[in-house]
Write a protein that holds these residues in place. Structure first.
Motif, short mmCIF file in Angstrom:
data_model
loop_
_atom_site.label_atom_id
_atom_site.label_comp_id
_atom_site.label_asym_id
_atom_site.label_seq_id
_atom_site.Cartn_x
_atom_site.Cartn_y
_atom_site.Cartn_z
N LYS A 110 0.84 -1.20 0.00
CA LYS A 110 0.00 0.00 0.00
C LYS A 110 0.87 1.25 0.00
N ARG A 111 1.95 1.23 0.79
CA ARG A 111 2.84 2.40 0.84
C ARG A 111 3.50 2.65 -0.51
N LYS A 112 3.87 1.57 -1.22
CA LYS A 112 4.48 1.73 -2.54
C LYS A 112 3.48 2.33 -3.52
N GLU A 113 2.22 1.93 -3.43
CA GLU A 113 1.19 2.49 -4.30
C GLU A 113 0.99 3.97 -4.01
N GLU A 114 1.02 4.34 -2.71
CA GLU A 114 0.82 5.73 -2.34
C GLU A 114 1.99 6.60 -2.79
N LYS A 115 3.21 6.06 -2.75
CA LYS A 115 4.38 6.85 -3.11
C LYS A 115 4.49 7.06 -4.61
N ALA A 116 3.99 6.14 -5.40
CA ALA A 116 4.11 6.25 -6.86
C ALA A 116 3.32 7.47 -7.32
N PRO A 117 3.99 8.42 -8.00
CA PRO A 117 3.28 9.61 -8.46
C PRO A 117 2.31 9.26 -9.58
N ALA A 118 1.24 9.99 -9.60
CA ALA A 118 0.26 9.78 -10.66
C ALA A 118 0.84 10.29 -11.97
N PRO A 119 0.64 9.58 -13.07
CA PRO A 119 1.16 10.05 -14.35
C PRO A 119 0.46 11.35 -14.75
N ASP A 120 1.21 12.17 -15.49
CA ASP A 120 0.62 13.42 -15.97
C ASP A 120 -0.56 13.11 -16.87
N PRO A 121 -1.62 13.88 -16.71
CA PRO A 121 -2.79 13.61 -17.55
C PRO A 121 -2.49 13.96 -19.01
N GLU A 122 -3.16 13.27 -19.90
CA GLU A 122 -3.00 13.54 -21.33
C GLU A 122 -3.52 14.94 -21.63
N PRO A 123 -2.85 15.67 -22.53
CA PRO A 123 -3.35 17.01 -22.86
C PRO A 123 -4.70 16.90 -23.58
N THR A 124 -5.53 17.90 -23.32
CA THR A 124 -6.84 17.91 -23.97
C THR A 124 -6.66 18.30 -25.44
N LYS A 125 -7.71 18.12 -26.21
CA LYS A 125 -7.65 18.48 -27.64
C LYS A 125 -7.35 19.97 -27.80
N GLU A 126 -7.89 20.78 -26.93
CA GLU A 126 -7.65 22.23 -27.00
C GLU A 126 -6.18 22.54 -26.76
N GLU A 127 -5.59 21.87 -25.77
CA GLU A 127 -4.17 22.10 -25.47
C GLU A 127 -3.29 21.67 -26.64
N VAL A 128 -3.62 20.54 -27.26
CA VAL A 128 -2.86 20.07 -28.41
C VAL A 128 -2.96 21.08 -29.55
N LEU A 129 -4.18 21.59 -29.81
CA LEU A 129 -4.39 22.57 -30.88
C LEU A 129 -3.65 23.86 -30.59
N LEU A 130 -3.70 24.35 -29.36
CA LEU A 130 -2.98 25.57 -29.00
C LEU A 130 -1.47 25.39 -29.14
N THR A 131 -0.96 24.22 -28.80
CA THR A 131 0.47 23.94 -28.94
C THR A 131 0.86 23.98 -30.41
N GLU A 132 0.04 23.40 -31.28
CA GLU A 132 0.33 23.42 -32.72
C GLU A 132 0.33 24.85 -33.26
N ILE A 133 -0.65 25.66 -32.81
CA ILE A 133 -0.71 27.06 -33.26
C ILE A 133 0.53 27.81 -32.79
N ARG A 134 0.95 27.60 -31.55
CA ARG A 134 2.15 28.26 -31.02
C ARG A 134 3.38 27.88 -31.86
N ASP A 135 3.50 26.58 -32.16
CA ASP A 135 4.65 26.12 -32.92
C ASP A 135 4.65 26.72 -34.34
N LEU A 136 3.48 26.83 -34.95
CA LEU A 136 3.38 27.44 -36.29
C LEU A 136 3.76 28.92 -36.25
N LEU A 137 3.33 29.63 -35.18
CA LEU A 137 3.67 31.06 -35.05
C LEU A 137 5.17 31.23 -34.84
N LYS A 138 5.81 30.32 -34.14
CA LYS A 138 7.25 30.40 -33.92
C LYS A 138 8.00 30.23 -35.25
N GLU A 139 7.49 29.33 -36.09
CA GLU A 139 8.14 29.07 -37.38
C GLU A 139 8.07 30.30 -38.30
#
Length: 141
Positions: A110-139
């Motif tokens: 149980k202690r090992k389960e509690e110590k294991a950090p939760a994985p980062d949540p997957e980015p939402t579709k909006e976050e993915v789209l905003l990241t692509e727009i940012r990368d295009l603006l940088k280019e």
């Protein structure tokens, strides 16, 4: 509310069923530990102590009455079986030790389960789209 309906609600509660399962598993576990003590540990203790079998030790309070001609037991002996009591105490301590080890292992898991950090949540579709727009603006710059 009828008696049968009330009993059904009582019997089907989760904690009652969990307790019943625990009792059944506990009884089976007790048989395993008794076999461990009777068939493995106590023979080793007997060898270490010169062949002593604790269950044979008893205090005779009253001798058996035996018919002199037929050798039939008319009245059995009355004894205090203190060796069986010692055996039961040894069983108890071994069961307690096994339960302690099992609980300690479960707590470590149980202690090992509690110590294991939760994985980062997957980015939402909006976050993915905003990241692509940012990368295009940088280019473009």
């Amino acid at each position: 509310m009828s008696f049968v309906k009330e009993f059904k609600e009582f019997a089907m509660r989760g904690n009652v069923i969990d307790m019943a399962v625990g009792v059944v598993i506990g009884a089976a576990f007790g048989k395993i530990i008794s076999s461990l003590v009777d068939d493995i540990i106590m023979p080793l203790v007997g060898v270490a102590t010169g062949g002593i079998n604790f269950t044979d030790y008893k205090f005779v309070i009253q001798q058996a009455v035996i018919d002199g001609t037929t050798q039939e037991v008319l009245k059995p002996e009355v004894t205090l079986n203190w060796g069986s009591w010692i055996q039961t105490i040894v069983d108890f301590f071994i069961v307690a030790l096994c339960i302690f080890i099992a609980i300690k292992g479960i707590n470590q898991l149980k202690r090992k389960e509690e110590k294991a950090p939760a994985p980062d949540p997957e980015p939402t579709k909006e976050e993915v789209l905003l990241t692509e727009i940012r990368d295009l603006l940088k280019e473009k710059n």
